[in-house]
Design a protein around this motif. Sequence first.
Motif, PDB file in Angstrom:
ATOM      1  N   PRO A 135       0.839  -1.633   0.139  1.00 55.79           N
ATOM      2  CA  PRO A 135       0.023   0.076  -0.165  1.00 55.79           C
ATOM      3  C   PRO A 135       0.654   0.676   0.008  1.00 55.79           C
ATOM      4  CG  PRO A 135      -0.040  -1.148   2.189  1.00 55.79           C
ATOM      5  CD  PRO A 135       1.027  -1.915   1.271  1.00 55.79           C
ATOM      6  N   GLY A 136       0.503   1.567  -0.610  1.00 61.29           N
ATOM      7  CA  GLY A 136       1.726   3.488  -1.479  1.00 61.29           C
ATOM      8  C   GLY A 136       0.532   4.426  -0.110  1.00 61.29           C
ATOM      9  N   ASP A 137       1.101   6.074  -0.603  1.00 65.62           N
ATOM     10  CA  ASP A 137       0.733   7.162   0.664  1.00 65.62           C
ATOM     11  C   ASP A 137      -1.362   7.447   0.256  1.00 65.62           C
ATOM     12  OD1 ASP A 137       0.148   9.237   1.838  1.00 65.62           O
ATOM     13  OD2 ASP A 137       0.404  10.266   0.717  1.00 65.62           O
ATOM     14  N   GLY A 138      -1.737   6.673   1.435  1.00 66.67           N
ATOM     15  CA  GLY A 138      -2.868   7.353   1.408  1.00 66.67           C
ATOM     16  C   GLY A 138      -3.851   5.859   0.790  1.00 66.67           C
ATOM     17  N   GLN A 139      -2.756   4.718   0.937  1.00 68.34           N
ATOM     18  CA  GLN A 139      -3.662   3.463   0.669  1.00 68.34           C
ATOM     19  C   GLN A 139      -3.640   2.565   1.726  1.00 68.34           C
ATOM     20  OE1 GLN A 139      -1.266   1.943  -2.625  1.00 68.34           O
ATOM     21  NE2 GLN A 139      -3.233   2.587  -3.986  1.00 68.34           N
ATOM     22  N   VAL A 140      -4.560   1.214   1.564  1.00 69.20           N
ATOM     23  CA  VAL A 140      -4.715   0.246   2.545  1.00 69.20           C
ATOM     24  C   VAL A 140      -4.554  -1.420   1.370  1.00 69.20           C
ATOM     25  CG1 VAL A 140      -6.109   1.896   3.990  1.00 69.20           C
ATOM     26  CG2 VAL A 140      -7.071   0.157   2.524  1.00 69.20           C
ATOM     27  N   LEU A 141      -3.754  -2.003   2.528  1.00 70.39           N
ATOM     28  CA  LEU A 141      -4.186  -3.497   1.663  1.00 70.39           C
ATOM     29  C   LEU A 141      -4.700  -4.169   1.657  1.00 70.39           C
ATOM     30  CD1 LEU A 141      -2.226  -4.966  -0.482  1.00 70.39           C
ATOM     31  CD2 LEU A 141      -1.111  -6.000   1.673  1.00 70.39           C
ATOM     32  N   VAL A 142      -6.046  -5.084   1.281  1.00 73.66           N
ATOM     33  CA  VAL A 142      -7.270  -5.890   1.122  1.00 73.66           C
ATOM     34  C   VAL A 142      -6.863  -6.956   0.475  1.00 73.66           C
ATOM     35  CG1 VAL A 142      -9.175  -5.889   1.109  1.00 73.66           C
ATOM     36  CG2 VAL A 142      -8.575  -3.614   0.791  1.00 73.66           C
ATOM     37  N   GLU A 143      -6.605  -7.850   2.287  1.00 75.19           N
ATOM     38  CA  GLU A 143      -6.596  -9.679   1.894  1.00 75.19           C
ATOM     39  C   GLU A 143      -8.206  -9.919   1.332  1.00 75.19           C
ATOM     40  OE1 GLU A 143      -6.494 -13.937   4.141  1.00 75.19           O
ATOM     41  OE2 GLU A 143      -6.429 -12.140   5.222  1.00 75.19           O
ATOM     42  N   VAL A 144      -8.309 -10.052   0.118  1.00 72.71           N
ATOM     43  CA  VAL A 144      -9.471 -10.367  -0.954  1.00 72.71           C
ATOM     44  C   VAL A 144      -9.942 -11.730  -0.377  1.00 72.71           C
ATOM     45  CG1 VAL A 144     -10.162 -10.024  -3.205  1.00 72.71           C
ATOM     46  CG2 VAL A 144      -8.783  -9.081  -2.857  1.00 72.71           C
TER      47      VAL A 144
ATOM     48  N   GLU B 281      -5.449 -12.285  -4.288  1.00 68.63           N
ATOM     49  CA  GLU B 281      -5.748 -12.391  -2.918  1.00 68.63           C
ATOM     50  C   GLU B 281      -5.080 -11.068  -2.482  1.00 68.63           C
ATOM     51  OE1 GLU B 281      -4.233 -17.232  -2.407  1.00 68.63           O
ATOM     52  OE2 GLU B 281      -2.330 -15.353  -2.834  1.00 68.63           O
ATOM     53  N   LEU B 282      -5.057 -10.202  -3.071  1.00 71.30           N
ATOM     54  CA  LEU B 282      -4.615  -9.210  -2.243  1.00 71.30           C
ATOM     55  C   LEU B 282      -4.623  -7.868  -3.004  1.00 71.30           C
ATOM     56  CD1 LEU B 282      -1.302 -10.124  -0.469  1.00 71.30           C
ATOM     57  CD2 LEU B 282      -3.452  -9.827   0.873  1.00 71.30           C
ATOM     58  N   ALA B 283      -5.036  -6.754  -2.559  1.00 78.56           N
ATOM     59  CA  ALA B 283      -5.284  -5.983  -3.528  1.00 78.56           C
ATOM     60  C   ALA B 283      -5.179  -4.081  -2.433  1.00 78.56           C
ATOM     61  CB  ALA B 283      -6.771  -5.591  -3.945  1.00 78.56           C
ATOM     62  N   ALA B 284      -4.129  -3.299  -3.572  1.00 75.36           N
ATOM     63  CA  ALA B 284      -3.842  -2.079  -2.614  1.00 75.36           C
ATOM     64  C   ALA B 284      -5.021  -1.059  -3.493  1.00 75.36           C
ATOM     65  CB  ALA B 284      -2.758  -1.322  -2.623  1.00 75.36           C
ATOM     66  N   VAL B 285      -5.452  -1.287  -2.307  1.00 78.04           N
ATOM     67  CA  VAL B 285      -7.034   0.870  -2.810  1.00 78.04           C
ATOM     68  C   VAL B 285      -6.437   1.986  -2.336  1.00 78.04           C
ATOM     69  CG1 VAL B 285      -7.893  -1.266  -3.938  1.00 78.04           C
ATOM     70  CG2 VAL B 285      -9.006  -0.919  -1.238  1.00 78.04           C
ATOM     71  N   ASP B 286      -6.825   3.020  -2.780  1.00 77.60           N
ATOM     72  CA  ASP B 286      -7.106   4.184  -2.259  1.00 77.60           C
ATOM     73  C   ASP B 286      -8.363   4.465  -1.281  1.00 77.60           C
ATOM     74  OD1 ASP B 286      -5.693   5.140  -3.728  1.00 77.60           O
ATOM     75  OD2 ASP B 286      -7.015   6.088  -5.359  1.00 77.60           O
ATOM     76  N   ALA B 287      -7.319   4.249   0.254  1.00 81.60           N
ATOM     77  CA  ALA B 287      -8.720   4.148   1.615  1.00 81.60           C
ATOM     78  C   ALA B 287      -9.693   5.777   1.275  1.00 81.60           C
ATOM     79  CB  ALA B 287      -7.873   5.126   2.576  1.00 81.60           C
ATOM     80  N   GLY B 288      -9.620   6.415   0.722  1.00 83.76           N
ATOM     81  CA  GLY B 288     -10.664   6.937   0.651  1.00 83.76           C
ATOM     82  C   GLY B 288     -11.503   6.289  -0.531  1.00 83.76           C
ATOM     83  N   SER B 289     -11.591   5.238  -1.151  1.00 80.56           N
ATOM     84  CA  SER B 289     -12.305   4.056  -1.760  1.00 80.56           C
ATOM     85  C   SER B 289     -13.412   3.342  -1.408  1.00 80.56           C
ATOM     86  CB  SER B 289     -11.763   4.249  -3.481  1.00 80.56           C
ATOM     87  OG  SER B 289     -10.863   2.919  -2.990  1.00 80.56           O
ATOM     88  N   LEU B 290     -13.185   3.224  -0.032  1.00 78.49           N
ATOM     89  CA  LEU B 290     -13.501   1.737   0.732  1.00 78.49           C
ATOM     90  C   LEU B 290     -14.744   2.425   1.170  1.00 78.49           C
ATOM     91  CD1 LEU B 290     -10.666   1.431   3.181  1.00 78.49           C
ATOM     92  CD2 LEU B 290     -11.051   0.252   1.681  1.00 78.49           C
TER      93      LEU B 290
END
Length: 317
Positions: free
Chosen positions: A25-34, A99-108
């Motif tokens: 996960p980059g700046d402002g992102q989170v890692l989601v276990e899909v 299995e894993l996705a890095a997504v913007d925290a603001g899109s959660l």
Amino acid sequence: MRAVWLREFGGPEVLVPGEAPDPVPGDGQVLVEVEYANVTFVETQMRAGRGPQPFAPRLPMIPGNGVGGTVTAAGQGADPGLVGRRVVSGTGGSGGYAELAAVDAGSLFEVPDGLPLDEAVALLADGRTATLMMGAARPEKGERVLVEAAAGGVGTLLVQLAKAAGATVVAAAGGPHKTEVALRLGADEAVDYREPGWSEGTGPVDVVFDGVGGDVGREAFTLLREGGRMVSFGLASGEWAGIPDEAAQARRVALLQPKPSPQEMRDATVSALQEAAAGRLRPLIGQRFPLQNAADAHAAIQSRATTGKTLLQVSGL
């Protein structure tokens, strides 16, 4: 991590399972276990290298634009309190079949208590679309509403939402199995638009939700009463209905083309999740495929064999 790769455009068989580096996960992102990944008709067109492209795909890539799972890590600038939360999120156009996705925290979107994660994923795109289409057409109590592709992901939700608004719902779907699905969901009438002259016994309607386009959409347009509304949400036929403005004006019919803001899109998604958590909206998950069988999921959608939402099950297998 396990993932599904698209390295060349073509038929469903070009989706090939394999390994990929774990995203960070980059700046402002989170890692989601899909746990579940959304599969859409538009993604089958993108894979084939044709149709409307939500973005310019650069190969090789991992497809997938919607996931649901648990946040396992937060990058710099993202709220560490999100770790451990059940969420659904768009991915920005790629990276979902993994299995894993890095997504913007603001899109959660946090999944409301009591709502199963698979249902939340099924609502991520389709619930938003159905809610926005309802807001545009605003069917009223006593009006007759025609829902095309009524056994599909968006159509099954529109049937429920239109019924809840007090409308009489006429479901149009391709084949007897799909019309039966729509009737079980609450449609008052159902017609098979694969049958010649399907509209002849349908009667006039006040609203058309056009999810097919092409000849079906154009025929549905002829059923609208003066003052009617037509809103298009899909092109399962491969083309939009393309009703000329002059034809609509001559019949005093409104052709609605919602252009929601990002906030309106977010609000629509939240509304769909809340309605489902309250038991007032139920997505139909018609079929599930293991992650490694993404090609089979695409083939099923392409063959028009599916009903409701198609999901990839990523974990738990």
